[in-house]
Design a protein around this motif. Structure first.
Motif, PDB file in Angstrom:
ATOM      1  N   TRP A   1     -99.317 -47.808 -34.083  1.00 53.52           N
ATOM      2  CA  TRP A   1     -97.856 -47.913 -34.075  1.00 53.52           C
ATOM      3  C   TRP A   1     -97.285 -46.635 -34.675  1.00 53.52           C
ATOM      4  N   THR A   2     -96.128 -46.240 -34.196  1.00 53.25           N
ATOM      5  CA  THR A   2     -95.507 -45.011 -34.682  1.00 53.25           C
ATOM      6  C   THR A   2     -93.983 -45.160 -34.681  1.00 53.25           C
ATOM      7  N   HIS A   3     -93.318 -44.266 -35.399  1.00 49.91           N
ATOM      8  CA  HIS A   3     -91.858 -44.268 -35.423  1.00 49.91           C
ATOM      9  C   HIS A   3     -91.324 -43.503 -34.210  1.00 49.91           C
ATOM     10  N   VAL A   4     -90.288 -44.057 -33.609  1.00 49.69           N
ATOM     11  CA  VAL A   4     -89.603 -43.432 -32.486  1.00 49.69           C
ATOM     12  C   VAL A   4     -88.130 -43.350 -32.876  1.00 49.69           C
ATOM     13  N   ILE A   5     -87.560 -42.160 -32.768  1.00 50.73           N
ATOM     14  CA  ILE A   5     -86.165 -41.956 -33.159  1.00 50.73           C
ATOM     15  C   ILE A   5     -85.346 -41.603 -31.925  1.00 50.73           C
ATOM     16  N   VAL A   6     -84.251 -42.325 -31.732  1.00 51.87           N
ATOM     17  CA  VAL A   6     -83.336 -42.066 -30.613  1.00 51.87           C
ATOM     18  C   VAL A   6     -81.960 -41.797 -31.192  1.00 51.87           C
ATOM     19  N   CYS A   7     -81.331 -40.722 -30.707  1.00 53.87           N
ATOM     20  CA  CYS A   7     -79.975 -40.372 -31.147  1.00 53.87           C
ATOM     21  C   CYS A   7     -79.046 -40.411 -29.936  1.00 53.87           C
ATOM     22  N   VAL A   8     -77.913 -41.105 -30.086  1.00 50.38           N
ATOM     23  CA  VAL A   8     -76.933 -41.267 -29.011  1.00 50.38           C
ATOM     24  C   VAL A   8     -75.589 -40.711 -29.489  1.00 50.38           C
ATOM     25  N   ARG A   9     -74.933 -39.950 -28.621  1.00 50.95           N
ATOM     26  CA  ARG A   9     -73.562 -39.481 -28.902  1.00 50.95           C
ATOM     27  C   ARG A   9     -72.631 -40.285 -28.012  1.00 50.95           C
ATOM     28  N   PHE A  10     -71.620 -40.896 -28.616  1.00 48.12           N
ATOM     29  CA  PHE A  10     -70.716 -41.770 -27.878  1.00 48.12           C
ATOM     30  C   PHE A  10     -69.577 -40.995 -27.239  1.00 48.12           C
ATOM     31  N   HIS A  11     -69.151 -41.480 -26.067  1.00 43.99           N
ATOM     32  CA  HIS A  11     -68.034 -40.861 -25.317  1.00 43.99           C
ATOM     33  C   HIS A  11     -66.726 -41.442 -25.813  1.00 43.99           C
TER      34      HIS A  11
ATOM     35  N   SER B   1     -67.779 -44.295 -34.311  1.00 42.82           N
ATOM     36  CA  SER B   1     -66.533 -43.859 -33.676  1.00 42.82           C
ATOM     37  C   SER B   1     -66.803 -43.080 -32.388  1.00 42.82           C
ATOM     38  N   ARG B   2     -65.744 -42.900 -31.613  1.00 42.52           N
ATOM     39  CA  ARG B   2     -65.833 -42.104 -30.386  1.00 42.52           C
ATOM     40  C   ARG B   2     -66.198 -40.672 -30.780  1.00 42.52           C
ATOM     41  N   GLY B   3     -67.170 -40.100 -30.086  1.00 41.44           N
ATOM     42  CA  GLY B   3     -67.646 -38.756 -30.423  1.00 41.44           C
ATOM     43  C   GLY B   3     -68.653 -38.764 -31.557  1.00 41.44           C
ATOM     44  N   GLY B   4     -68.927 -39.948 -32.090  1.00 44.44           N
ATOM     45  CA  GLY B   4     -69.878 -40.069 -33.196  1.00 44.44           C
ATOM     46  C   GLY B   4     -71.309 -40.223 -32.715  1.00 44.44           C
ATOM     47  N   TYR B   5     -72.218 -40.223 -33.668  1.00 43.62           N
ATOM     48  CA  TYR B   5     -73.644 -40.299 -33.372  1.00 43.62           C
ATOM     49  C   TYR B   5     -74.257 -41.562 -33.959  1.00 43.62           C
ATOM     50  N   LEU B   6     -75.131 -42.170 -33.199  1.00 39.64           N
ATOM     51  CA  LEU B   6     -75.920 -43.315 -33.656  1.00 39.64           C
ATOM     52  C   LEU B   6     -77.380 -42.922 -33.575  1.00 39.64           C
ATOM     53  N   MET B   7     -78.056 -42.942 -34.720  1.00 41.90           N
ATOM     54  CA  MET B   7     -79.485 -42.651 -34.767  1.00 41.90           C
ATOM     55  C   MET B   7     -80.216 -43.941 -35.117  1.00 41.90           C
ATOM     56  N   VAL B   8     -81.199 -44.288 -34.300  1.00 43.07           N
ATOM     57  CA  VAL B   8     -81.950 -45.519 -34.520  1.00 43.07           C
ATOM     58  C   VAL B   8     -83.429 -45.172 -34.630  1.00 43.07           C
ATOM     59  N   THR B   9     -84.061 -45.637 -35.700  1.00 42.33           N
ATOM     60  CA  THR B   9     -85.490 -45.450 -35.888  1.00 42.33           C
ATOM     61  C   THR B   9     -86.183 -46.760 -35.571  1.00 42.33           C
ATOM     62  N   PHE B  10     -87.098 -46.708 -34.626  1.00 37.04           N
ATOM     63  CA  PHE B  10     -87.885 -47.870 -34.215  1.00 37.04           C
ATOM     64  C   PHE B  10     -89.313 -47.701 -34.718  1.00 37.04           C
ATOM     65  N   PHE B  11     -90.031 -48.783 -34.880  1.00 30.41           N
ATOM     66  CA  PHE B  11     -91.462 -48.771 -35.185  1.00 30.41           C
ATOM     67  C   PHE B  11     -92.129 -49.529 -34.047  1.00 30.41           C
ATOM     68  N   LEU B  12     -92.760 -48.789 -33.141  1.00 32.47           N
ATOM     69  CA  LEU B  12     -93.265 -49.362 -31.899  1.00 32.47           C
ATOM     70  C   LEU B  12     -94.725 -48.969 -31.658  1.00 32.47           C
TER      71      LEU B  12
ATOM     72  N   ARG C   1     -65.028 -47.610 -38.844  1.00 31.73           N
ATOM     73  CA  ARG C   1     -65.782 -46.723 -37.953  1.00 31.73           C
ATOM     74  C   ARG C   1     -66.324 -45.530 -38.754  1.00 31.73           C
ATOM     75  N   PHE C   2     -67.495 -45.077 -38.342  1.00 35.32           N
ATOM     76  CA  PHE C   2     -68.145 -43.926 -38.971  1.00 35.32           C
ATOM     77  C   PHE C   2     -68.476 -42.898 -37.893  1.00 35.32           C
ATOM     78  N   SER C   3     -68.535 -41.624 -38.281  1.00 35.11           N
ATOM     79  CA  SER C   3     -68.874 -40.582 -37.313  1.00 35.11           C
ATOM     80  C   SER C   3     -70.383 -40.490 -37.098  1.00 35.11           C
ATOM     81  N   CYS C   4     -71.163 -40.991 -38.043  1.00 36.64           N
ATOM     82  CA  CYS C   4     -72.617 -40.977 -37.893  1.00 36.64           C
ATOM     83  C   CYS C   4     -73.187 -42.239 -38.535  1.00 36.64           C
TER      84      CYS C   4
END
Length: 134
Positions: free
Chosen positions: A124-134, A66-77, A22-25
């Motif tokens: 087309w452009t990059h879209v970045i979404v960041c999620v913080r997990f519970h 990990s719980r409390g960690g962040y997931l950042m995803v870069t999309f090309f849409l 598991r990773f925090s980010c």
């Protein structure tokens, strides 16, 4: 900081998830795959981009965050479909059986792109979404 240098990032993420690492980010930059279906277009003759694999990559990224960690995803849409990023993240989190809160949703429009209009369906452009997990 762990940087993956393997041929398949998805295989490596699967391996880490199975091992319980598991990773925090976690930051994912999933590449667009191309299928040979479209006669002409922005990406050349016979090349049509596909979004297959995006939700799976998000699910695997969520499994190694990990719980409390962040997931950042870069999309090309496509610019006209930047809202797909939220659906792809939602689908990936459901596949991983994880819950999180969207912290950031950014559309990266560069100065190189002309002002978007309904007539510009090929932009087309990059879209970045960041999620913080519970």
């Amino acid at each position: 900081c762990t940087v993956l240098h393997r041929g398949s990032v998805l295989d490596e993420l699967r391996s880490m998830a199975t091992s319980g690492i598991r990773f925090s980010c976690v930051s994912l930059n999933v590449r667009v795959r191309f299928e040979f279906k479209q006669r002409e277009g922005q990406f050349g003759r016979w090349f049509k981009p596909t979004l297959k694999g995006y939700a799976i990559a998000v699910a695997l990224g969520a499994q190694v965050t990990s719980r409390g960690g962040y997931l950042m995803v870069t999309f090309f849409l496509p610019l006209s479909c930047e809202h797909w990023a939220m659906s792809l993240v939602k689908d990936g989190l459901e596949q991983a059986s994880r819950e999180g809160t969207i912290v950031s949703h950014t559309v990266c429009i560069s100065d190189q792109i002309a002002l978007a209009s309904s007539a510009m369906e090929d932009v087309w452009t990059h879209v970045i979404v960041c999620v913080r997990f519970h």
